[in-house]
Structure formats: C-alpha cells, structure tokens
Design a protein around this motif. Structure first.
Motif, PDB file in Angstrom:
ATOM      1  N   PRO A  33       0.842  -1.208   0.000  1.00 47.91           N
ATOM      2  CA  PRO A  33       0.000   0.000   0.000  1.00 47.91           C
ATOM      3  C   PRO A  33       0.874   1.254   0.000  1.00 47.91           C
ATOM      4  O   PRO A  33       2.064   1.195   0.312  1.00 47.91           O
ATOM      5  CB  PRO A  33      -0.788  -0.116   1.311  1.00 47.91           C
ATOM      6  CG  PRO A  33       0.053  -0.979   2.181  1.00 47.91           C
ATOM      7  CD  PRO A  33       0.790  -1.918   1.275  1.00 47.91           C
ATOM      8  N   GLU A  34       0.293   2.382  -0.335  1.00 46.25           N
ATOM      9  CA  GLU A  34       0.999   3.666  -0.291  1.00 46.25           C
ATOM     10  C   GLU A  34       1.420   3.922   1.151  1.00 46.25           C
ATOM     11  O   GLU A  34       0.624   3.789   2.078  1.00 46.25           O
ATOM     12  CB  GLU A  34       0.065   4.763  -0.806  1.00 46.25           C
ATOM     13  CG  GLU A  34       0.764   6.025  -1.236  1.00 46.25           C
ATOM     14  CD  GLU A  34       1.139   6.925  -0.076  1.00 46.25           C
ATOM     15  OE1 GLU A  34       0.347   7.075   0.872  1.00 46.25           O
ATOM     16  OE2 GLU A  34       2.256   7.476  -0.109  1.00 46.25           O
ATOM     17  N   GLN A  36       2.241   6.492   3.152  1.00 52.41           N
ATOM     18  CA  GLN A  36       1.608   7.487   4.020  1.00 52.41           C
ATOM     19  C   GLN A  36       0.199   7.058   4.428  1.00 52.41           C
ATOM     20  O   GLN A  36      -0.217   7.263   5.567  1.00 52.41           O
ATOM     21  CB  GLN A  36       1.577   8.867   3.340  1.00 52.41           C
ATOM     22  CG  GLN A  36       2.951   9.468   3.143  1.00 52.41           C
ATOM     23  CD  GLN A  36       3.745   9.582   4.443  1.00 52.41           C
ATOM     24  OE1 GLN A  36       3.225   9.870   5.509  1.00 52.41           O
ATOM     25  NE2 GLN A  36       5.049   9.326   4.351  1.00 52.41           N
ATOM     26  N   THR A  37      -0.514   6.447   3.503  1.00 54.84           N
ATOM     27  CA  THR A  37      -1.857   5.944   3.814  1.00 54.84           C
ATOM     28  C   THR A  37      -1.779   4.838   4.852  1.00 54.84           C
ATOM     29  O   THR A  37      -2.576   4.793   5.794  1.00 54.84           O
ATOM     30  CB  THR A  37      -2.531   5.417   2.532  1.00 54.84           C
ATOM     31  OG1 THR A  37      -2.542   6.458   1.559  1.00 54.84           O
ATOM     32  CG2 THR A  37      -3.946   4.959   2.806  1.00 54.84           C
ATOM     33  N   PHE A  38      -0.794   3.947   4.706  1.00 58.53           N
ATOM     34  CA  PHE A  38      -0.645   2.853   5.652  1.00 58.53           C
ATOM     35  C   PHE A  38      -0.214   3.370   7.024  1.00 58.53           C
ATOM     36  O   PHE A  38      -0.672   2.883   8.054  1.00 58.53           O
ATOM     37  CB  PHE A  38       0.347   1.812   5.118  1.00 58.53           C
ATOM     38  CG  PHE A  38       0.249   0.487   5.815  1.00 58.53           C
ATOM     39  CD1 PHE A  38      -0.886  -0.290   5.703  1.00 58.53           C
ATOM     40  CD2 PHE A  38       1.296   0.022   6.584  1.00 58.53           C
ATOM     41  CE1 PHE A  38      -0.985  -1.514   6.357  1.00 58.53           C
ATOM     42  CE2 PHE A  38       1.216  -1.199   7.233  1.00 58.53           C
ATOM     43  CZ  PHE A  38       0.069  -1.973   7.112  1.00 58.53           C
ATOM     44  N   LYS A  40      -0.978   6.281   8.289  1.00 60.54           N
ATOM     45  CA  LYS A  40      -2.179   6.885   8.867  1.00 60.54           C
ATOM     46  C   LYS A  40      -3.110   5.805   9.419  1.00 60.54           C
ATOM     47  O   LYS A  40      -3.654   5.929  10.512  1.00 60.54           O
ATOM     48  CB  LYS A  40      -2.906   7.721   7.824  1.00 60.54           C
ATOM     49  CG  LYS A  40      -4.026   8.567   8.395  1.00 60.54           C
ATOM     50  CD  LYS A  40      -4.731   9.367   7.310  1.00 60.54           C
ATOM     51  CE  LYS A  40      -3.792  10.372   6.711  1.00 60.54           C
ATOM     52  NZ  LYS A  40      -4.443  11.265   5.728  1.00 60.54           N
ATOM     53  N   PHE A  41      -3.246   4.728   8.663  1.00 59.23           N
ATOM     54  CA  PHE A  41      -4.072   3.607   9.099  1.00 59.23           C
ATOM     55  C   PHE A  41      -3.539   3.028  10.407  1.00 59.23           C
ATOM     56  O   PHE A  41      -4.289   2.775  11.349  1.00 59.23           O
ATOM     57  CB  PHE A  41      -4.126   2.540   8.013  1.00 59.23           C
ATOM     58  CG  PHE A  41      -4.835   1.284   8.433  1.00 59.23           C
ATOM     59  CD1 PHE A  41      -6.217   1.239   8.484  1.00 59.23           C
ATOM     60  CD2 PHE A  41      -4.122   0.163   8.811  1.00 59.23           C
ATOM     61  CE1 PHE A  41      -6.876   0.095   8.882  1.00 59.23           C
ATOM     62  CE2 PHE A  41      -4.770  -0.991   9.207  1.00 59.23           C
ATOM     63  CZ  PHE A  41      -6.151  -1.024   9.241  1.00 59.23           C
ATOM     64  N   LEU A  82      -7.914   0.100   3.125  1.00 63.22           N
ATOM     65  CA  LEU A  82      -7.103   1.259   2.765  1.00 63.22           C
ATOM     66  C   LEU A  82      -7.554   1.796   1.416  1.00 63.22           C
ATOM     67  O   LEU A  82      -7.702   1.044   0.467  1.00 63.22           O
ATOM     68  CB  LEU A  82      -5.622   0.881   2.684  1.00 63.22           C
ATOM     69  CG  LEU A  82      -4.953   0.542   3.996  1.00 63.22           C
ATOM     70  CD1 LEU A  82      -3.581  -0.069   3.731  1.00 63.22           C
ATOM     71  CD2 LEU A  82      -4.808   1.778   4.853  1.00 63.22           C
ATOM     72  N   PRO A  83      -7.759   3.102   1.337  1.00 65.27           N
ATOM     73  CA  PRO A  83      -8.186   3.667   0.054  1.00 65.27           C
ATOM     74  C   PRO A  83      -7.114   3.494  -1.017  1.00 65.27           C
ATOM     75  O   PRO A  83      -5.947   3.726  -0.776  1.00 65.27           O
ATOM     76  CB  PRO A  83      -8.398   5.150   0.358  1.00 65.27           C
ATOM     77  CG  PRO A  83      -8.136   5.345   1.798  1.00 65.27           C
ATOM     78  CD  PRO A  83      -7.620   4.070   2.376  1.00 65.27           C
TER      79      PRO A  83
END
Length: 95
Positions: A33-34, A36-38, A40-41, A82-83
């Motif tokens: 996954p990206e 920064q997204t991960f 944040k998750f 995750l988006p």
C-alpha cells in the motif's frame, strides 16, 4: 505505554520494514500500500488487538497457525480497507 512506543517505532521505520520484506520475498513496490496511507491507518489502529507472535511458542512453531491465519484473513481485510490499495500500481516514493 510500551505498546505506544513500539507502535511509534513501527510507524517511523515502516519504509525499512517494507524494503526488507520486498527484498526477502522478491516482491515489487506495487505489492504494498501507499506508505503514508498505511502509516495513517496504523496510527488509527489499536495494535494491542494484534496477536502476539514472539516468545517460546513462536520458536517452537506454536504460533505459526496464528501467523498463517493473520496473513490469509486479517491482512487482506486490513489492506482492503485502505483507500486505493487495489489500484495502487505506481512505484511508491519510499523505494
């Protein structure tokens, strides 16, 4: 308190973990996954609910079933929340 400290270390070192896993298992950046997204998750996730995978049972193979179950069920479910995971095919910036 110890789990919060560990969580911060994991989030801080996530690019290193991703690179190590990529190299060890011959995976491509698009398999992850990206970052920064991960991150944040993970910041929003209660990691104390994750099964412990260390100690004597782990060394004797007693936790391998837990790890296998996590990889087959928990991780895909977590990643699907995750988006953009399914469509993220570009090389992440951390490579």
């Amino acid at each position: 308190l110890g789990k919060d400290k560990k969580k911060k270390e994991i989030i801080r070192d996530l690019p290193v973990f991703f690179r190590d896993i990529m190299e060890k298992h011959e995976l491509s950046p698009g398999d992850f996954p990206e970052i920064q997204t991960f991150k944040k998750f993970l910041q929003q996730t209660d990691i104390s609910s994750f099964p412990r995978i260390a100690g004597k049972k782990m060394k004797k193979g007693g936790r391998l079933e837990d790890i296998e179950l996590a990889l087959k069920e928990s991780m895909p479910d977590m990643l699907n929340r995750l988006p953009g995971v399914a469509s993220a095919m570009a090389e992440p910036e951390w490579c």
